[in-house]
Write an enzyme that holds these catalytic residues in place. Structure first.
Site, short mmCIF file in Angstrom:
data_model
loop_
_atom_site.label_atom_id
_atom_site.label_comp_id
_atom_site.label_asym_id
_atom_site.label_seq_id
_atom_site.Cartn_x
_atom_site.Cartn_y
_atom_site.Cartn_z
N ASP A 11 -6.28 0.33 -7.13
CA ASP A 11 -5.35 0.69 -6.27
C ASP A 11 -4.37 1.53 -7.01
O ASP A 11 -4.10 1.89 -8.16
CB ASP A 11 -4.62 -0.56 -5.89
CG ASP A 11 -3.49 -0.51 -4.78
OD1 ASP A 11 -3.55 0.73 -3.97
OD2 ASP A 11 -2.41 -1.14 -4.86
N SER A 12 -3.27 2.32 -6.28
CA SER A 12 -2.35 2.90 -6.81
C SER A 12 -1.36 2.03 -7.74
O SER A 12 -0.81 2.66 -8.69
CB SER A 12 -1.35 3.61 -5.79
OG SER A 12 -0.82 2.53 -5.14
N TYR A 43 1.22 6.47 -4.06
CA TYR A 43 0.16 7.12 -3.40
C TYR A 43 0.67 7.84 -2.08
O TYR A 43 0.26 9.06 -1.67
CB TYR A 43 -1.08 6.77 -3.08
CG TYR A 43 -2.07 6.73 -4.44
CD1 TYR A 43 -1.70 7.11 -5.87
CD2 TYR A 43 -3.36 5.94 -4.18
CE1 TYR A 43 -2.70 6.96 -6.69
CE2 TYR A 43 -4.29 6.11 -5.33
CZ TYR A 43 -3.86 6.61 -6.60
OH TYR A 43 -4.67 6.55 -7.52
N GLY A 44 1.44 7.15 -1.41
CA GLY A 44 1.99 7.59 0.10
C GLY A 44 2.94 8.74 -0.02
O GLY A 44 3.36 9.33 1.06
N CYS A 75 -6.95 -0.01 -1.45
CA CYS A 75 -5.76 0.96 -0.98
C CYS A 75 -6.26 1.60 0.29
O CYS A 75 -7.10 2.45 0.30
CB CYS A 75 -5.63 1.94 -2.24
SG CYS A 75 -4.21 3.22 -2.02
N ASN A 76 -5.29 1.48 1.11
CA ASN A 76 -5.56 2.09 2.45
C ASN A 76 -5.31 3.72 2.29
O ASN A 76 -5.84 4.70 2.84
CB ASN A 76 -4.58 2.01 3.71
CG ASN A 76 -4.75 0.26 4.01
OD1 ASN A 76 -5.59 0.13 4.99
ND2 ASN A 76 -4.38 -0.67 3.22
N THR A 77 -4.15 4.06 1.60
CA THR A 77 -3.84 5.50 1.43
C THR A 77 -4.91 6.17 0.74
O THR A 77 -5.02 7.54 1.06
CB THR A 77 -2.51 5.60 0.58
OG1 THR A 77 -1.68 4.51 1.38
CG2 THR A 77 -1.68 6.71 0.71
N CYS A 189 -1.32 -1.50 4.41
CA CYS A 189 -0.90 -1.08 2.93
C CYS A 189 -1.19 -2.26 1.91
O CYS A 189 -0.85 -3.42 2.68
CB CYS A 189 0.39 -0.33 2.67
SG CYS A 189 0.74 -0.17 0.91
N HIS A 191 -0.15 -3.31 -0.41
CA HIS A 191 1.13 -3.92 -0.88
C HIS A 191 1.88 -4.85 -0.06
O HIS A 191 2.39 -5.74 -0.51
CB HIS A 191 2.29 -2.84 -1.38
CG HIS A 191 1.73 -2.13 -2.59
ND1 HIS A 191 0.64 -1.25 -2.70
CD2 HIS A 191 2.56 -2.15 -3.82
CE1 HIS A 191 0.60 -0.76 -3.90
NE2 HIS A 191 1.73 -1.30 -4.83
N1 DGL Z 1 -1.40 -0.04 -1.90
C1 DGL Z 1 -1.62 1.42 -1.28
C2 DGL Z 1 -2.17 1.17 0.18
O1 DGL Z 1 -2.80 0.34 0.56
C3 DGL Z 1 -0.54 2.56 -1.43
C4 DGL Z 1 0.90 2.22 -1.89
C5 DGL Z 1 1.32 3.53 -2.22
O2 DGL Z 1 0.81 3.71 -3.55
O3 DGL Z 1 2.03 4.33 -1.69
O4 DGL Z 1 -1.78 1.87 0.94
#
Ligand code: DGL
Length: 265
Positions: A11-12, A43-44, A75-77, A189, A191
């Protein structure tokens, strides 16, 4: 697949821990490794081009260094933007994390849901395609949060955000229009489930919060098979690409997830 598969969870930052804990529960015998690309967090905030240019070569280095049987992009992003490029580039199988729009729409009684992700995730064509394919007549409100991932990291590091900050981030998810009131929110996300007790408390009305982590762990078991060995009992390595050593509160939180920080990047 080997009896105790080597699985790299990526993940980020710390959001992937919500996926890691489900995988660890489903395959306690697996050799798990967690990598947080904190040097590029969040990452966003990055463009698709910048994210792909970051993640694809980094993953090559991680695969060469750790030889995983497969990789979970928790991580979705990263998944909605880089998964196709990763699969094209490497032979190691990847399990991605994408917004759980289909199950949310299927379980919504009011037929209005929200998708709460990073600004990048909700803006990308991949996510819009999921809505076109799976909304099944549901109204879907896309909500991009600028700060919730950072607030979740703070919380885990022992510095909880004020209620008002969290409430402001989730407020646009709650829509009561045309006789349809939001009754399910996709946590798009990884997080965000870290804040689940606070999201539940601060919600203007009760909703179902859809966390994809259990479904991802089931997918991992589909690929790797059920637990076949004895858990080592040792904490799994946590690697931060920044090379930073976690401060004491975060180290304690990582230990609760079954991880121990290592200095190797
Ligand atoms: N955990 C990440 C997600 O699922 C991204 C959070 C980020 O780095 O902006 O999208």
């Amino acid at each position: 697949m080997t009896p105790a598969p080597r699985i790299l969870v990526f993940d980020s930052g710390l959001g992937g821990l919500t996926v890691f804990r489900e995988i660890a529960a489903a395959r306690p015998d697996a050799q798990l490794l967690y990598v947080a690309d904190d040097a590029f967090f969040p990452y966003g905030d990055h463009s698709e081009t910048a994210l792909v240019a970051r993640v694809v070569p980094l993953m090559g280095e991680l695969i060469a260094a750790h030889c995983p049987d497969f990789v979970v992009i928790a991580c979705n992003t990263a998944s909605v933007q880089a998964l196709a490029a990763l699969r094209a580039q490497y032979t190691v199988p990847f399990v991605g994390t994408v917004p759980a729009i289909k199950p949310a729409c299927a379980q919504s009684a009011s037929k209005r849901i929200a998708v709460l992700g990073t600004r990048a995730t909700v803006a990308r064509e991949y996510t819009r395609g999921l809505i076109r394919e799976f909304a099944q007549g549901c109204a879907v409100d896309l909500v991009g949060s600028a700060d919730l991932a950072r607030l979740a990291e703070q919380e885990l590091g022992g510095m909880p955000a004020a209620d008002a900050e969290i409430a402001a981030e989730i407020a646009p998810c709650f829509v009561d229009r045309d006789g349809r009131r939001t009754d399910a929110i996709v946590l798009a996300c990884t997080h965000f489930p870290l804040l689940l007790p606070r999201l539940t408390k601060l919600a203007p009305w009760p909703v179902a919060w859809i966390d994809p982590a259990p479904a991802i762990a089931r997918r991992v078991v589909d690929l790797a098979g059920p637990a076949a060995g004895v858990p080592s009992g040792r904490p799994a390595p946590f690697i931060a690409t920044s090379g930073k050593v976690p401060a004491a509160p975060l180290a304690a939180a990582l230990a609760r997830f079954g991880l121990a920080a290592t200095v190797a990047a």
